[in-house]
Scaffold this active site. Structure first.
Site, mmCIF file in Angstrom:
data_model
loop_
_atom_site.group_PDB
_atom_site.id
_atom_site.type_symbol
_atom_site.label_atom_id
_atom_site.label_comp_id
_atom_site.label_asym_id
_atom_site.label_seq_id
_atom_site.Cartn_x
_atom_site.Cartn_y
_atom_site.Cartn_z
ATOM 1 N N GLU A 150 0.807 -1.222 0.000
ATOM 2 C CA GLU A 150 0.000 0.000 0.000
ATOM 3 C C GLU A 150 0.838 1.269 0.000
ATOM 4 O OE1 GLU A 150 -2.918 -0.169 3.155
ATOM 5 O OE2 GLU A 150 -4.273 -1.316 1.901
ATOM 6 N N GLU A 321 -6.795 -7.641 -0.363
ATOM 7 C CA GLU A 321 -7.266 -7.674 1.027
ATOM 8 C C GLU A 321 -8.754 -7.331 1.018
ATOM 9 O OE1 GLU A 321 -4.965 -5.029 3.503
ATOM 10 O OE2 GLU A 321 -3.065 -5.760 2.724
HETATM 11 C C1 GAL Z 1 -4.368 -2.436 5.044
HETATM 12 C C2 GAL Z 1 -2.960 -2.981 5.147
HETATM 13 C C3 GAL Z 1 -2.896 -4.223 5.996
HETATM 14 C C4 GAL Z 1 -3.705 -4.039 7.248
HETATM 15 C C5 GAL Z 1 -5.126 -3.699 6.878
HETATM 16 C C6 GAL Z 1 -6.055 -3.554 8.043
HETATM 17 O O1 GAL Z 1 -4.351 -1.070 4.798
HETATM 18 O O2 GAL Z 1 -2.438 -3.269 3.883
HETATM 19 O O3 GAL Z 1 -1.556 -4.502 6.310
HETATM 20 O O4 GAL Z 1 -3.149 -3.052 8.037
HETATM 21 O O5 GAL Z 1 -5.119 -2.485 6.186
HETATM 22 O O6 GAL Z 1 -7.353 -3.259 7.613
#
Ligand code: GAL
Length: 662
Positions: A150, A321
């Site tokens: 990110e 994610e």
């Molecule tokens: C994203 C990140 C992850 C984790 C997640 C939590 O922004 O890539 O590592 O922190 O959020 O929601």
């Protein structure tokens, strides 16, 4: 460019073997398989376990983890750990940290504690990435690499460190060659801001009042280029040692701080991280929307990003994610309605995703993200999203072999999205409360989706020939090449306020806006005005349009479709080119779009509130985030009960129904 090893829809998860005893890995891997998961991302924050201060590498444990996961039948995405350089490493570099606008150093203790422009850190990244790529590049379990994590998260694109300023001076030197050219391009004669040498140029912050928009735009372009350069170092190493694997990065939602199209040019797949409820409560949707969609997210938030990122790497995108339950980082973190984990997964697939991966496997009992749910509770029992993950895998199995190789259909409607155009509007933002450039694009997108349309969101150099309707909500920077290309299109073209209203260095074009786009339509913008939040204007014509936030006065020989009370016109048309010289409110955009679709020959299927549809291959999907049920056959003529692949004829709240189109 490579492609994913088997062209099926796949589900996956983000896993941190270094957080759990090695004795647990095999059981975790087997459990993932029992949920139907087949992709697992690991490694992206593990640097402190991979290298010690004396330079010794510790890759054996990672190899055992990869082997264990692979043995269970999982394909691995290996992340490079460069978002989290360990303490010993950063302590060797006085200048590594980013500095914020107030001059505060953004130090160690969380993540992303580096400045993209600090070049010695590139060498550290090259070292660890080379070690990983050499050791694991040809490992049969590895299907892809994720660079870093990110870019820009926690507000880390713009930095005002010494390294960033030195990098900016160098960037200016290369771009403008001589200082007088820069002074002229930026209009530095204004307020005696002229420089005599590139070394005099600082960052556009910390001044008494507003800094020069040209300076800020250049600083942003330089910062965006620095991200691309930083990423490129890793990508080149990975490609040299890991042939045939996809290289990807995970982008974020509602995030436009660098040019994602530019970064994507050297990636194989654009992936992104989808947290619909986090975005809802963090990103200032209006209070009514927040209440209505508290447990589902707004109907178009995920879809917008799927379509945006699908346009970044020639159609290839994943969700790296996916929110499984409450997160830990938004102002408040409600639980999703039961069924939403499944709905979000199918929504991603409907929009063309190859892989949908949940974040994270198991809730962490320690450190910063204890309040963030996973597929498992922190003790290893299944949490609620696990059963929905299993259900999605079962449903994928119901698609037949040809449907598993689904391609994403080209939509009839394209929205051109331009990161520099967004930035230009942000830099000269009249009033953040009434007008956010990204939200403006999302409103246009939303109106399309409310009419049941599939939409492609593309960059301004994308092929446009096959679209019937091309919408340009943020083409702020004059681009004569684009104007020329648009002039040859056989499509309905819609320009919005501020189109081509600035040159690359933020000056008003000599010919006045919309500059080179005037070859498409005879309009000249002679005044722009902005309105406070509660103020609206009404333009009356065949239909009335309500205007918020922004209005332009137009000089033209053309007859406008409507007029404001003060006599100025609204909505000019020449042939199939439209100039919309104000920002219509949501109902007015919808009405307008409907008439544009009729002109463009694009059939619409108006959707009830909270219901959306999307086609992929021969399948059609319907999603419901409203609080009432809807009959599929009432909404869609072709949705016969005997063609439903899965889901119900009655589309309940959080429901997904999929059928084969006739
Ligand atoms: C994203 C990140 C992850 C984790 C997640 C939590 O922004 O890539 O590592 O922190 O959020 O929601």
């Amino acid at each position: 460019m490579t492609s994913i090893e088997s062209q099926t829809l796949r589900t996956g998860v983000c896993y941190y073997p270094e957080h759990w005893p090695e004795s647990r890995w095999a059981e975790d891997a087997a459990h993932m398989r029992r949920l139907g998961l087949s992709v697992v991302r690991i490694g992206e924050f593990a640097w402190s376990r991979l290298e010690s201060p004396d330079g010794e590498l510790h890759l054996d444990w990672l190899e055992r983890a990869i082997d264990t996961l692979q043995a269970a039948g999982l394909s691995i995405v290996l992340g490079t750990p460069t978002a989290t350089p360990p303490a010993w490493l950063v302590n060797r570099h006085a200048g590594i940290y980013a500095v914020d606008e107030q001059g505060r150093t953004r130090g160690f203790g969380s993540r992303r504690h580096y400045c993209f422009s600090y070049l010695p850190y590139h060498a550290d990244c090259a070292r660890i990435v080379t070690a990983l790529a050499k050791r694991f590049g040809k490992h049969p379990g590895i299907i892809a690499w994720q660079t870093d994590n990110e870019y820009g998260c926690h507000d880390t694109i713009l930095s005002y460190s010494e390294a960033a300023i030195a990098g900016f001076q160098q960037w200016c030197r290369q771009r403008y060659t001589d200082i007088d050219a820069l002074n002229t391009a930026w209009g530095n004669v204004f307020w005696s801001m002229e420089y005599t040498d590139f070394d005099e140029i600082g960052a556009p912050v910390g001044a008494v009042t507003e800094t020069n928009p040209a300076h800020r735009m250049a600083y942003w372009r330089c910062a965006s280029d620095a991200v691309v350069t930083f990423d490129r170092v890793q990508v080149d190493i990975i490609r040299a040692h890991s042939p045939g694997r996809d290289v990807l990065h995970n982008f974020m939602g509602n995030f436009v701080e660098f040019d994602h199209h530019a970064l994507s040019r050297h990636l194989d797949v654009a992936t992104w991280d989808n947290y619909p409820l986090g975005f809802l409560t963090r990103d200032g949707e209006d209070p009514d929307e927040q209440r209505r969609y508290l447990r589902t997210g707004t109907p178009d938030s995920s879809a917008f990003h799927h379509d945006l990122y699908r346009g970044c790497c020639g159609g290839r995108f994943w969700v790296m994610e996916q929110q499984p339950g409450p997160v830990n980082w938004a102002p408040y973190n409600p639980a999703p309605l039961d069924g939403m984990a499944r709905l979000w997964a199918w929504e991603a697939f409907a929009h063309g995703a190859e892989v949908l991966s949940w974040f994270r496997w198991r809730q962490a009992p320690f450190a910063q993200e204890q309040m963030h749910t996973g597929l498992l509770l922190s003790n290893g029992e299944e949490d609620t999203a696990a059963s929905e993950a299993r259900q999605v895998a079962d449903e994928i199995a119901k698609l037949d072999a040809s449907e598993l190789r689904l391609t994403t259909n080209r939509a009839q409607v394209a929205i051109l999205f331009d990161y520099a155009g967004d930035r230009a509007q942000r830099i000269q933002q009249p009033d953040g409360r009434t007008y956010d450039p990204l939200q403006h694009v999302q409103q246009v997108y939303r109106a399309c989706r409310e009419l049941g349309l599939d939409v492609d969101i593309v960059s301004s150099d994308a092929e446009l020939d096959l679209y019937s309707l091309v919408l340009l909500p943020n083409i702020t920077i004059d681009d004569p090449v684009l104007a020329e290309r648009l002039s040859h299109l056989d499509a309905t073209i819609v320009l919005f306020p501020r189109s081509a209203s600035r040159g690359v260095d933020m000056a008003i074009p000599d010919s006045l806006p919309p500059a080179s786009l005037r070859k498409l339509i005879d309009v000249t913008v002679i005044r722009s005005e902005t309105l406070p939040p509660e103020e609206t204007l009404v333009a009356r014509g065949a239909v009335a349009s309500t205007i918020t936030a922004w209005r332009e006065r137009i000089r033209s020989e053309l007859t406008p479709a409507g007029r404001f009370e003060d006599g100025w016109g609204f909505h000019y048309t020449q042939g199939r080119v439209h100039y919309i010289n104000a920002i219509p409110d949501r109902p007015s955009i919808r009405v307008l779009l409907k008439s544009l679709c009729a002109e463009a020959g694009v059939a619409v299927t108006p959707m009830p509130e909270g219901v959306r549809t999307r086609r992929r291959g021969g399948l059609r999907f319907a999603f419901n985030v409203s609080d009432t049920s809807h009959s599929i056959s009432d909404l869609f003529e072709e949705a016969a009960a005997d063609r439903i692949v899965f889901g119900e004829e009655q589309l309940a709240p959080a429901g997904v129904t999929v059928w084969r189109e006739a």
